[in-house]
Design an enzyme around this catalytic site. Structure first.
Site, PDB file in Angstrom:
ATOM      1  N   HIS A  52     -19.070   8.617 -12.887  1.00 53.42           N
ATOM      2  CA  HIS A  52     -19.997   7.822 -14.201  1.00 53.42           C
ATOM      3  C   HIS A  52     -21.537   9.030 -14.160  1.00 53.42           C
ATOM      4  O   HIS A  52     -21.854   8.623 -15.059  1.00 53.42           O
ATOM      5  CB  HIS A  52     -20.397   6.690 -12.792  1.00 53.42           C
ATOM      6  CG  HIS A  52     -20.970   7.571 -11.612  1.00 53.42           C
ATOM      7  ND1 HIS A  52     -20.550   7.670 -11.082  1.00 53.42           N
ATOM      8  CD2 HIS A  52     -22.365   7.481 -11.564  1.00 53.42           C
ATOM      9  CE1 HIS A  52     -21.017   8.105  -9.583  1.00 53.42           C
ATOM     10  NE2 HIS A  52     -22.042   8.403 -10.076  1.00 53.42           N
TER      11      HIS A  52
ATOM     12  N   CYS B 120     -19.677  12.532  -7.867  1.00 46.03           N
ATOM     13  CA  CYS B 120     -20.896  12.151  -7.188  1.00 46.03           C
ATOM     14  C   CYS B 120     -20.550  11.641  -5.841  1.00 46.03           C
ATOM     15  O   CYS B 120     -19.790  11.351  -5.670  1.00 46.03           O
ATOM     16  CB  CYS B 120     -22.097  11.052  -7.530  1.00 46.03           C
ATOM     17  SG  CYS B 120     -22.762  10.018  -7.478  1.00 46.03           S
TER      18      CYS B 120
ATOM     19  N   SER C 199     -21.565   9.069  -4.357  1.00 45.83           N
ATOM     20  CA  SER C 199     -21.181   7.255  -4.775  1.00 45.83           C
ATOM     21  C   SER C 199     -19.039   7.182  -5.408  1.00 45.83           C
ATOM     22  O   SER C 199     -18.547   6.196  -5.269  1.00 45.83           O
ATOM     23  CB  SER C 199     -21.515   7.080  -6.524  1.00 45.83           C
ATOM     24  OG  SER C 199     -23.262   7.226  -5.664  1.00 45.83           O
TER      25      SER C 199
ATOM     26  N   CYS D 244     -26.431  11.013 -14.010  1.00 45.79           N
ATOM     27  CA  CYS D 244     -26.047  10.087 -12.657  1.00 45.79           C
ATOM     28  C   CYS D 244     -27.358  11.183 -11.405  1.00 45.79           C
ATOM     29  O   CYS D 244     -28.669  11.066 -11.460  1.00 45.79           O
ATOM     30  CB  CYS D 244     -24.991  10.614 -12.061  1.00 45.79           C
ATOM     31  SG  CYS D 244     -25.653   9.358 -10.781  1.00 45.79           S
TER      32      CYS D 244
ATOM     33  N   HIS E 218     -17.229   7.328  -2.402  1.00 44.73           N
ATOM     34  CA  HIS E 218     -18.180   5.911  -1.834  1.00 44.73           C
ATOM     35  C   HIS E 218     -16.708   4.842  -1.725  1.00 44.73           C
ATOM     36  O   HIS E 218     -16.138   4.638  -0.806  1.00 44.73           O
ATOM     37  CB  HIS E 218     -18.877   5.420  -1.810  1.00 44.73           C
ATOM     38  CG  HIS E 218     -20.363   6.002  -1.022  1.00 44.73           C
ATOM     39  ND1 HIS E 218     -20.185   6.097   0.271  1.00 44.73           N
ATOM     40  CD2 HIS E 218     -21.804   6.274  -1.698  1.00 44.73           C
ATOM     41  CE1 HIS E 218     -21.054   6.806   0.488  1.00 44.73           C
ATOM     42  NE2 HIS E 218     -21.961   6.786  -0.622  1.00 44.73           N
TER      43      HIS E 218
HETATM   44  P1  PAD Z   1     -24.064  14.171  -0.777  1.00 45.49           P
HETATM   45  O1  PAD Z   1     -23.026  13.986  -0.345  1.00 45.49           O
HETATM   46  O2  PAD Z   1     -23.483  15.900  -1.999  1.00 45.49           O
HETATM   47  O3  PAD Z   1     -25.630  14.858  -0.525  1.00 45.49           O
HETATM   48  C1  PAD Z   1     -25.347  13.985   0.820  1.00 45.49           C
HETATM   49  C2  PAD Z   1     -25.962  15.062   1.931  1.00 45.49           C
HETATM   50  O4  PAD Z   1     -26.840  14.002   3.779  1.00 45.49           O
HETATM   51  C3  PAD Z   1     -25.680  15.818   2.989  1.00 45.49           C
HETATM   52  O5  PAD Z   1     -26.173  17.447   2.105  1.00 45.49           O
HETATM   53  C4  PAD Z   1     -25.448  15.837   4.187  1.00 45.49           C
HETATM   54  O6  PAD Z   1     -25.046  16.846   4.784  1.00 45.49           O
HETATM   55  C5  PAD Z   1     -25.895  15.129   4.311  1.00 45.49           C
HETATM   56  N1  PAD Z   1     -26.359  13.890   5.543  1.00 45.49           N
HETATM   57  C6  PAD Z   1     -25.653  13.499   6.359  1.00 45.49           C
HETATM   58  N2  PAD Z   1     -25.851  12.326   6.544  1.00 45.49           N
HETATM   59  C7  PAD Z   1     -26.723  12.930   6.810  1.00 45.49           C
HETATM   60  C8  PAD Z   1     -27.962  13.055   8.713  1.00 45.49           C
HETATM   61  N3  PAD Z   1     -27.582  11.815   9.402  1.00 45.49           N
HETATM   62  N4  PAD Z   1     -29.015  12.888   8.095  1.00 45.49           N
HETATM   63  C9  PAD Z   1     -29.787  13.676   7.249  1.00 45.49           C
HETATM   64  N5  PAD Z   1     -28.990  14.292   6.132  1.00 45.49           N
HETATM   65  C10 PAD Z   1     -27.919  13.941   6.538  1.00 45.49           C
HETATM   66  O7  PAD Z   1     -24.939  13.097  -1.974  1.00 45.49           O
HETATM   67  P2  PAD Z   1     -25.217  12.739  -3.485  1.00 45.49           P
HETATM   68  O8  PAD Z   1     -26.376  14.169  -3.212  1.00 45.49           O
HETATM   69  O9  PAD Z   1     -24.287  12.890  -4.135  1.00 45.49           O
HETATM   70  O10 PAD Z   1     -25.451  11.155  -3.212  1.00 45.49           O
HETATM   71  C11 PAD Z   1     -26.364  11.092  -2.012  1.00 45.49           C
HETATM   72  C12 PAD Z   1     -27.034   9.089  -2.099  1.00 45.49           C
HETATM   73  O11 PAD Z   1     -27.181   9.020  -3.275  1.00 45.49           O
HETATM   74  C13 PAD Z   1     -24.931   8.805  -1.782  1.00 45.49           C
HETATM   75  O12 PAD Z   1     -24.855   8.277  -1.025  1.00 45.49           O
HETATM   76  C14 PAD Z   1     -25.603   8.363  -3.007  1.00 45.49           C
HETATM   77  O13 PAD Z   1     -24.597   7.646  -3.111  1.00 45.49           O
HETATM   78  C15 PAD Z   1     -26.576   8.074  -3.666  1.00 45.49           C
HETATM   79  C16 PAD Z   1     -26.213   7.560  -4.802  1.00 45.49           C
HETATM   80  N6  PAD Z   1     -27.230   6.675  -5.573  1.00 45.49           N
HETATM   81  C17 PAD Z   1     -27.704   6.715  -6.544  1.00 45.49           C
HETATM   82  C18 PAD Z   1     -28.322   5.194  -7.213  1.00 45.49           C
HETATM   83  O14 PAD Z   1     -28.335   5.161  -8.409  1.00 45.49           O
HETATM   84  N7  PAD Z   1     -29.570   5.308  -5.916  1.00 45.49           N
HETATM   85  C19 PAD Z   1     -27.373   7.439  -7.983  1.00 45.49           C
HETATM   86  C20 PAD Z   1     -26.378   8.357  -7.119  1.00 45.49           C
HETATM   87  C21 PAD Z   1     -26.209   8.625  -6.008  1.00 45.49           C
HETATM   88 ZN    ZN Z   2     -23.789   9.070  -9.467  1.00 48.36          ZN
END
Ligand code: PAD
Ligand code: ZN
Ligand code: ZN
Length: 376
Positions: free
Chosen positions: A69, A47, A49, A176, A52
């Site tokens: 996770h 993921c 995260s 997740c 990060h």
């Molecule tokens: P990912 O990196 O697979 O997807 C992110 C997407 O965003 C990619 O397709 C990028 O091309 C796109 N992107 C980047 N910059 C921009 C922009 N400026 N405008 C539009 N699109 C853009 O990540 P993911 O899907 O695994 O996770 C996404 C986010 O969610 C990330 O910040 C992660 O840390 C967070 C997350 N939050 C939780 C929670 O509980 N809230 C859980 C899991 C992940």
């Molecule tokens: Zn996650």
């Protein structure tokens, strides 16, 4: 089991510090103490995260640490006092625990149990110690889970028993990415039938928001991403249109306003970028639009916006893990998956053996994968 009560030597990916690849090492995993569970991880997803942390965006992280996770596995042994789990049970570790007793657990509207380690990153179990050692050093746990290891130990409140027929190589995403995105639409956003949604960021979590919007009956789901390669999959999962901000001279919220008669009903930020968070808010309709923050921004980032945006009736909300009460809801989500209420197998674009974990992170960074699932 032959291993019950004894330490287990096994392979794990250690993050010794930021900005370096993970290192596969032999570690020792102590037996579970009172109200803890030792799990053999079968499949674990990569993921953003986790990335990060590896990139240093989370400034208060403690190293060394075993990340990961999003996983599914099988109980190896349980500590004293554990009554709802036994060796052989299929389980999903919970990065948001559910103690059932704290103010959040008692509030039907909240899921962020006080016993969570998100944002604190103490890197230990509830008794304030770790079960991992490597080369004589104590290794930290990560947000109650730590799944980039053949065996992990978690607190009883941070693991859910799931259906015996669940395919672990798929339902690990319920730990997740899938649940976070899907719940952000159906729980946090409470998307209504016939509504218009915009989803910023079409990774594994964003595509799961798309799935949630579709299940909730949204009539338009507009995907927004800087990478056009994400659009085909977004449409497969239910996006009705996809746009790339790079293709427009106008700011993206103005483009969306033109497309949607002054703004969307629901905007989701699933990137983790504070500028995109403000764009999402600006894209939502005055008077009734709701913006849901899902993305995790770097620890030092600040979001700024004109408060008039809120004064004129927009709502800004957010949640971790899609608002699900983890221990109660994860088993139900697994049953919904088995009963085909939704389908998310297509989120898994790559499977790799655990040893190739760094290759999996490279695929994510290059935007080539949605979810890579590592198999032990
Ligand atoms: P990912 O990196 O697979 O997807 C992110 C997407 O965003 C990619 O397709 C990028 O091309 C796109 N992107 C980047 N910059 C921009 C922009 N400026 N405008 C539009 N699109 C853009 O990540 P993911 O899907 O695994 O996770 C996404 C986010 O969610 C990330 O910040 C992660 O840390 C967070 C997350 N939050 C939780 C929670 O509980 N809230 C859980 C899991 C992940
Ligand atoms: Zn996650
Ligand atoms: Zn609680």
């Amino acid at each position: 089991m032959a291993t019950t009560g004894k330490p287990i030597k096994c392979k794990a990916a250690i993050c010794w510090g930021p900005n370096q690849p993970l290192s596969i090492e032999e570690i020792e995993v102590a037996p579970p103490k009172c109200r803890e569970v030792r799990i053999k991880i079968v499949a674990t997803g990569i993921c953003r995260s986790d990335d990060h942390v590896m990139s240093g965006a989370i400034s208060d992280m403690k190293f060394p640490v075993i990340l990961g996770h999003e996983a599914a596995g099988i109980v190896e042994s349980v500590g004293e006092g554990v009554t709802d789990l036994k060796p052989g049970d299929k389980v999903i570790p919970l990065f948001v625990p559910q103690c059932g007793k704290c103010r959040c657990c008692l509030n039907p509207e909240s899921n962020l149990c006080y016993k969570n380690d998100i944002g604190k990153y103490n890197g230990v179990l509830l008794d304030n110690t770790s079960r991992f050692t490597c080369k004589g050093k104590v290794i930290h746990h990560f947000i109650s889970t730590s799944t980039f290891t053949e065996y992990t130990v978690v607190d009883e409140i941070a693991v859910a028993k799931i259906h015996k027929d669940a395919p672990l190589d798929k339902v690990c995403l319920i730990g997740c990415g899938f649940s976070t995105g899907y719940g952000s639409a159906v729980n946090t956003g409470k998307v209504k039938p016939g509504s218009t949604c915009a989803v910023f960021g079409l990774g594994g979590v964003g595509l799961s928001v798309v799935i949630g919007c579709k299940v909730a009956g949204a009539s338009r789901i507009i995907g927004v991403d800087l990478n056009n390669d994400k659009f085909a999959k977004a449409k497969e999962f239910g996006a009705t249109e996809c746009i790339n901000p790079k293709d427009y001279k106008l700011p993206i919220h103005e483009v969306l306003a033109q497309m949607t008669n002054d703004g969307v009903d629901y905007a989701f930020e699933v990137v983790g970028n504070t500028t995109v968070m403000t764009s999402a808010l600006q894209s939502s309709h005055f008077g009734c639009g709701k913006t849901v923050i899902v993305g995790l921004a770097p620890s030092t980032a600040k979001m700024t916006f004109d408060p008039l945006l809120i004064l004129t009736g927009r709502m800004l909300v957010g949640a971790v893990f899609g608002g699900w009460k983890s221990k109660d809801d994860v088993p139900k989500l697994v049953c919904d998956y088995i009963n085909k209420k939704f389908e998310f197998d297509g989120l898994i674009t790559h499977n790799l053996p655990f040893d190739k974990i760094n290759e999996g992170f490279e695929l994510l960074r290059k935007g080539e994968s949605i979810r890579t699932v590592l198999m032990f």
